[in-house]
Design an enzyme around this catalytic site. Structure first.
Site, PDB file in Angstrom:
ATOM      1  CE  LYS A 175      -1.501   2.946   2.818  1.00  0.00           C
ATOM      2  NZ  LYS A 175      -1.561   4.174   2.006  1.00  0.00           N
ATOM      3  N   GLY A 228       7.578   5.423   7.600  1.00  0.00           N
ATOM      4  CA  GLY A 228       6.724   6.608   7.705  1.00  0.00           C
ATOM      5  C   GLY A 228       7.075   7.346   8.981  1.00  0.00           C
ATOM      6  CB  SER A 229       5.357  10.020  10.784  1.00  0.00           C
ATOM      7  OG  SER A 229       4.121   9.399  11.030  1.00  0.00           O
ATOM      8  N   GLY A 233       4.192   5.016  13.125  1.00  0.00           N
ATOM      9  CA  GLY A 233       4.956   3.813  13.474  1.00  0.00           C
ATOM     10  C   GLY A 233       4.615   3.295  14.863  1.00  0.00           C
ATOM     11  CD  GLU A 250      14.419   1.467   8.656  1.00  0.00           C
ATOM     12  OE1 GLU A 250      14.892   2.534   9.100  1.00  0.00           O
ATOM     13  OE2 GLU A 250      14.987   0.382   8.800  1.00  0.00           O
ATOM     14  CB  CYS A 284      13.878   9.588   6.625  1.00  0.00           C
ATOM     15  SG  CYS A 284      14.694   8.683   5.318  1.00  0.00           S
ATOM     16  CD  GLU A 384      10.682  13.500  10.485  1.00  0.00           C
ATOM     17  OE1 GLU A 384       9.574  13.004  10.757  1.00  0.00           O
ATOM     18  OE2 GLU A 384      11.540  12.932   9.786  1.00  0.00           O
TER      19      GLU A 384
HETATM   20  P1  NAD Z   1       3.020   8.737   7.345  1.00  0.00           P
HETATM   21  O1  NAD Z   1       3.350   8.092   8.630  1.00  0.00           O
HETATM   22  O2  NAD Z   1       1.985   9.786   7.314  1.00  0.00           O
HETATM   23  O3  NAD Z   1       2.530   7.642   6.274  1.00  0.00           O
HETATM   24  C1  NAD Z   1       3.313   6.553   5.911  1.00  0.00           C
HETATM   25  C2  NAD Z   1       2.415   5.453   5.376  1.00  0.00           C
HETATM   26  O4  NAD Z   1       1.625   4.954   6.442  1.00  0.00           O
HETATM   27  C3  NAD Z   1       1.442   5.908   4.298  1.00  0.00           C
HETATM   28  O5  NAD Z   1       1.314   4.908   3.315  1.00  0.00           O
HETATM   29  C4  NAD Z   1       0.143   6.073   5.069  1.00  0.00           C
HETATM   30  O6  NAD Z   1      -0.994   5.934   4.265  1.00  0.00           O
HETATM   31  C5  NAD Z   1       0.254   4.946   6.063  1.00  0.00           C
HETATM   32  N1  NAD Z   1      -0.563   5.083   7.274  1.00  0.00           N
HETATM   33  C6  NAD Z   1      -1.037   6.207   7.850  1.00  0.00           C
HETATM   34  N2  NAD Z   1      -1.752   5.904   8.958  1.00  0.00           N
HETATM   35  C7  NAD Z   1      -1.712   4.555   9.084  1.00  0.00           C
HETATM   36  C8  NAD Z   1      -2.256   3.646  10.033  1.00  0.00           C
HETATM   37  N3  NAD Z   1      -2.994   4.051  11.065  1.00  0.00           N
HETATM   38  N4  NAD Z   1      -2.002   2.331   9.870  1.00  0.00           N
HETATM   39  C9  NAD Z   1      -1.240   1.898   8.840  1.00  0.00           C
HETATM   40  N5  NAD Z   1      -0.725   2.712   7.906  1.00  0.00           N
HETATM   41  C10 NAD Z   1      -0.946   4.032   8.030  1.00  0.00           C
HETATM   42  O7  NAD Z   1       4.393   9.267   6.729  1.00  0.00           O
HETATM   43  P2  NAD Z   1       4.636  10.153   5.422  1.00  0.00           P
HETATM   44  O8  NAD Z   1       4.166  11.530   5.683  1.00  0.00           O
HETATM   45  O9  NAD Z   1       4.136   9.448   4.198  1.00  0.00           O
HETATM   46  O10 NAD Z   1       6.233  10.122   5.352  1.00  0.00           O
HETATM   47  C11 NAD Z   1       7.039  10.996   6.073  1.00  0.00           C
HETATM   48  C12 NAD Z   1       7.652  10.312   7.274  1.00  0.00           C
HETATM   49  O11 NAD Z   1       8.327   9.126   6.873  1.00  0.00           O
HETATM   50  C13 NAD Z   1       8.701  11.164   7.951  1.00  0.00           C
HETATM   51  O12 NAD Z   1       8.555  11.058   9.350  1.00  0.00           O
HETATM   52  C14 NAD Z   1      10.010  10.535   7.503  1.00  0.00           C
HETATM   53  O13 NAD Z   1      11.100  10.771   8.361  1.00  0.00           O
HETATM   54  C15 NAD Z   1       9.644   9.107   7.435  1.00  0.00           C
HETATM   55  N6  NAD Z   1      10.543   8.360   6.561  1.00  0.00           N
HETATM   56  C16 NAD Z   1      11.453   7.520   7.155  1.00  0.00           C
HETATM   57  C17 NAD Z   1      12.357   6.825   6.373  1.00  0.00           C
HETATM   58  C18 NAD Z   1      13.349   5.888   7.005  1.00  0.00           C
HETATM   59  O14 NAD Z   1      13.854   5.018   6.312  1.00  0.00           O
HETATM   60  N7  NAD Z   1      13.668   6.032   8.274  1.00  0.00           N
HETATM   61  C19 NAD Z   1      12.343   6.977   4.981  1.00  0.00           C
HETATM   62  C20 NAD Z   1      11.399   7.857   4.420  1.00  0.00           C
HETATM   63  C21 NAD Z   1      10.507   8.534   5.225  1.00  0.00           C
END
Ligand code: NAD
Length: 507
Positions: A175, A228-229, A233, A250, A284, A384
Site C-alpha cells: 500500500k 513513515g512517521s 509507526g 523505519e 528522513c 521533525e
Molecule cells: P506517514 O506516517 O503519514 O505515512 C506513511 C504510510 O503509512 C502511508 O502509506 C500512510 O498511508 C500509512 N498510514 C497512515 N496511517 C496509518 C495507520 N494508522 N495504519 C497503517 N498505515 C498508516 O508518513 P509520510 O508523511 O508518508 O512520510 C514521512 C515520514 O516518513 C517522515 O517522518 C520521515 O522521516 C519518514 N521516513 C522515514 C524513512 C526511514 O527510512 N527512516 C524513509 C522515508 C521517510
C-alpha cells in the site's frame, strides 16, 4: 474525466469493492489532476490476502536463483523506463527530475542486488559437538508480507521492501502513500511484464487509516514492513506487538551536520544546501540541524543565507528548478506552525513564508527557511519538521557538538565536516545514528549497505544491503545424525567435571 486506476490482486487489475476513488494531484500545480486511484476497504485487503496466500505456495517453491532472475528482468525494465517513471514521480511527488531519476536508479540498484542475492542467501554449516552428525542453518520464507510506504521516495522505498521480500520467497501486499499512487502502479506493471506469478505481488491503494490499518491488523499477514512517521509507526508497532507480528519500522529523523573549524567550508556549504533544501527537506535523512563551530559560525551563516536565498523554486520538471513544493497543504501548515514556534526560539535569518511567485501560487511551495541562535533542547532543534527549515546551533568544541547531536530522540543520520582523522573516527564511534557521513551531507545512502536508524527512528532492523534479507526470512536449523544411535547433546559427549566423555571411552 480523469482516468480511474485499479488495484492489482491475484494477477488481475481490479476495481475497488468500495467503488470509491481519491484524487492524485500535482503538488506543484494543484490544477493538474493526474488521475483517480482506488479508495479501497477491508474487503479488498481480504481478497489480496487470499490471493497472496495462493501465490506464496508456488513462489516459495521456486528456486531462489530463479526468483533472482525475474528481479534481474525487473531491473532491466526499470532501466528502460527510467526517465518516464521519474517524470511521473516528479509530477505526483514534486521533487526535481534529477532527484526522481536518482529515486528510480535506487530501485534499479536494489533489483540487481536482489537478483544476485538469489545465488547467496547464505546459511552456516558448523561442526556438530557429536560424532557422525551435521549441523547447519538456512533461510526459509515466512509468508505474506504487508508493505506500507511513505510519499517521499515513491520508487526507492517500495523496492527496498518488495525486492528482498520476493527474493526470499514471500508474497507481498503493498500500500503506497496516498499522495504518490502512480509510481508504484508503474512498478507493479513492470513486475507483471517481467512475469511475476499470480498472487505473488498485490497492490491495494487507499488511505492509511483504512487500507494501511486493515493490512496491519490482518491475521493472515505475519510480516509488516512500515516506513513513515514515528507517530504512525507507534500505532503500527502497538498492533503488531499485540498480534506477535514480525515488524520492521523505519521512521523519522532530526539529522545534524557538524562543521569543525578545520573543514573545507566550500564543501560543507554545498553539503548543507543539498542536505537541508533538497527534496524540500522532506527526506528522513534531511539535514535539519546545522552545528557550527563558533570560530567559523558568522562567516558560514552569511554565506549560507546568500546561497539559500538564491535557490530556484518551482515545478520539478522545469530544467533549472532546485527546490520543489511540499507534498500537500497539511505539510505546509505543519511547516508554518513550526516557523511560528521557531520565532520564539531563535532568530529567523531567512524565509519563513509561503512562496507565492506567479509560477508558485498553484502549488504548496515554502521558502527555504533558516533559524540561527537556536538552543539545542528547543522544539525546532529536536522535533521533525519535514520541510525546508534549518536550525543553526553554535558549539565550542567537538565534545559539545557530539553531545548536541545525540540529545534528540531520533537517530538516523549525521555528518561531520573536518580534515582531522581523529575527529572523523570519533564521530563514527560516538554519534548515536545508524549512518554517519564524513565530509558528505546527511543524505546519500547506497543500496548495497544497510540503511536505518537507532533510538526512535527504528526498531533494530535495517533496509538495504545484506541485512534486510534476514528480516524477510526465518533462520531454520537442521541437524542430521547418521550415527545410528541415540546421541544426547550435552549429555553423551560430556559426562561432567573430571569425567571422561562416555563417547571417548567407548572408542
Ligand atoms: P506517514 O506516517 O503519514 O505515512 C506513511 C504510510 O503509512 C502511508 O502509506 C500512510 O498511508 C500509512 N498510514 C497512515 N496511517 C496509518 C495507520 N494508522 N495504519 C497503517 N498505515 C498508516 O508518513 P509520510 O508523511 O508518508 O512520510 C514521512 C515520514 O516518513 C517522515 O517522518 C520521515 O522521516 C519518514 N521516513 C522515514 C524513512 C526511514 O527510512 N527512516 C524513509 C522515508 C521517510
Amino acid at each position: 474525466m480523469a482516468d480511474k486506476h485499479k488495484n492489482f490482486i491475484g494477477g488481475e487489475w481490479v476495481k475497488p469493492t468500495t467503488g470509491e476513488y481519491f484524487e492524485n494531484r500535482n503538488p506543484a500545480k494543484q490544477s493538474d489532476l493526474i488521475g483517480l486511484w482506488p479508495r479501497s476497504g477491508r474487503d479488498d485487503v481480504d481478497r489480496a490476502v487470499e490471493a497472496a496466500r495462493r501465490g506464496y505456495e508456488t513462489w516459495r517453491r521456486t528456486p531462489a536463483p530463479e526468483r533472482g532472475a525475474l528481479l534481474k528482468t525487473v531491473g532491466d525494465l526499470l532501466t528502460a523506463r527510467k526517465d518516464e517513471i521519474a517524470r511521473a514521480a516528479t509530477r505526483e511527488m514534486g521533487k526535481t527530475l534529477q532527484e526522481t531519476r536518482g529515486d528510480v536508479q535506487e530501485g534499479i540498484d536494489t533489483a540487481y542486488y536482489a537478483a544476485t542475492e538469489g545465488r547467496r542467501l547464505f546459511g552456516h554449516t558448523v561442526p556438530s559437538e557429536l560424532r557422525d552428525k551435521w549441523a547447519m542453518s538456512f533461510r526459509r520464507p515466512i509468508g505474506v508480507c504487508g508493505l506500507i510506504t511513505p510519499f517521499n521516495f515513491p520508487m526507492a522505498i517500495p523496492t527496498w521492501k518488495m525486492f528482498p521480500a520476493l527474493l526470499c520467497g514471500n508474497s507481498v501486499i503493498i500500500k503506497p502513500a496516498e499522495d504518490v499512487p502512480h509510481t508504484v502502479t508503474l512498478l507493479v506493471e513492470i513486475l507483471e511484464e517481467a512475469g511475476i506469478p499470480r498472487g505473488v505481488v498485490n497492490l491495494v491503494h487507499g488511505l492509511g487509516e483504512e487500507v494501511g490499518a486493515a493490512i496491519v491488523e490482518h491475521p493472515g499477514i505475519p510480516v509488516i514492513s512500515f516506513t513513515g512517521s514515528t507517530e504512525t509507526g507507534r500505532i503500527v508497532g502497538r498492533i503488531c506487538g499485540e498480534m506477535h507480528k514480525r515488524l520492521s519500522l523505519e521512521m523519522g529523523g532530526k539529522n545534524a551536520q557538524i562543521v569543525m573549524p578545520d573543514a573545507d567550508l566550500d564543501l560543507a556549504l554545498e553539503g548543507v544546501l543539498w542536505g537541508a533544501f533538497g527534496t524540500t527537506g522532506q527526506r528522513c535523512t534531511a539535514t535539519s540541524r546545522l552545528l557550527l563551530h563558533e570560530d567559523i559560525h558568522d562567516e558560514f551563516v552569511d554565506r549560507l543565507r546568500k546561497q539559500a536565498k538564491g535557490l530556484k523554486l518551482g515545478y520539478g520538471l522545469d530544467g533549472d528548478v532546485e527546490v520543489g513544493p511540499l507534498i500537500n497543504e497539511a505539510s505546509r501548515e505543519k511547516v508554518e506552525q513550526y516557523v511560528e514556534i521557531g520565532q520564539g526560539e531563535g532568530d529567523l535569518a531567512l524565509g519563513g513564508e509561503r512562496a507565492t511567485g506567479r509560477a508558485l501560487k498553484d502549488g504548496f511551495f515554502f521558502e527555504p527557511t533558516i533559524f540561527t541562535d537556536v538552543q539545542p533542547g528547543s522544539r525546532i532543534a529536536t522535533e521533525e519538521i519535514f520541510g525546508p527549515v534549518l536550525s543553526v546551533i553554535r558549539f565550542g568544541d567537538v565534545d559539545e557538538a557530539f553531545r548536541i547531536n545525540n540529545e534528540v530522540k531520533y537517530g538516523l543520520s549525521s555528518s561531520v565536516y573536518t580534515r582531522d582523522v581523529n575527529v572523523s573516527f570519533r564521530a563514527l564511534q560516538e554519534l548515536d545514528n545508524g549512518i554517519t557521513y564524513v565530509n558528505a551531507p546527511t543524505i546519500g545512502a547506497e543500496a548495497h549497505l544497510p540503511f536505518g536508524g537507532v533510538k526512535q527512528t527504528g526498531n533494530g532492523h535495517r533496509e538495504g544491503g545484506w541485512e534486510v534479507y534476514e528480516f524477510y526470512s526465518e533462520t531454520k536449523v537442521g541437524y542430521l545424525d547418521y550415527s545410528g544411535r541415540l546421541q544426547r547433546a550435552q549429555i553423551d559427549n560430556y559426562a561432567g567435571p573430571g569425567q571422561e566423555p562416555e563417547e571417548a571411552e567407548r572408542l
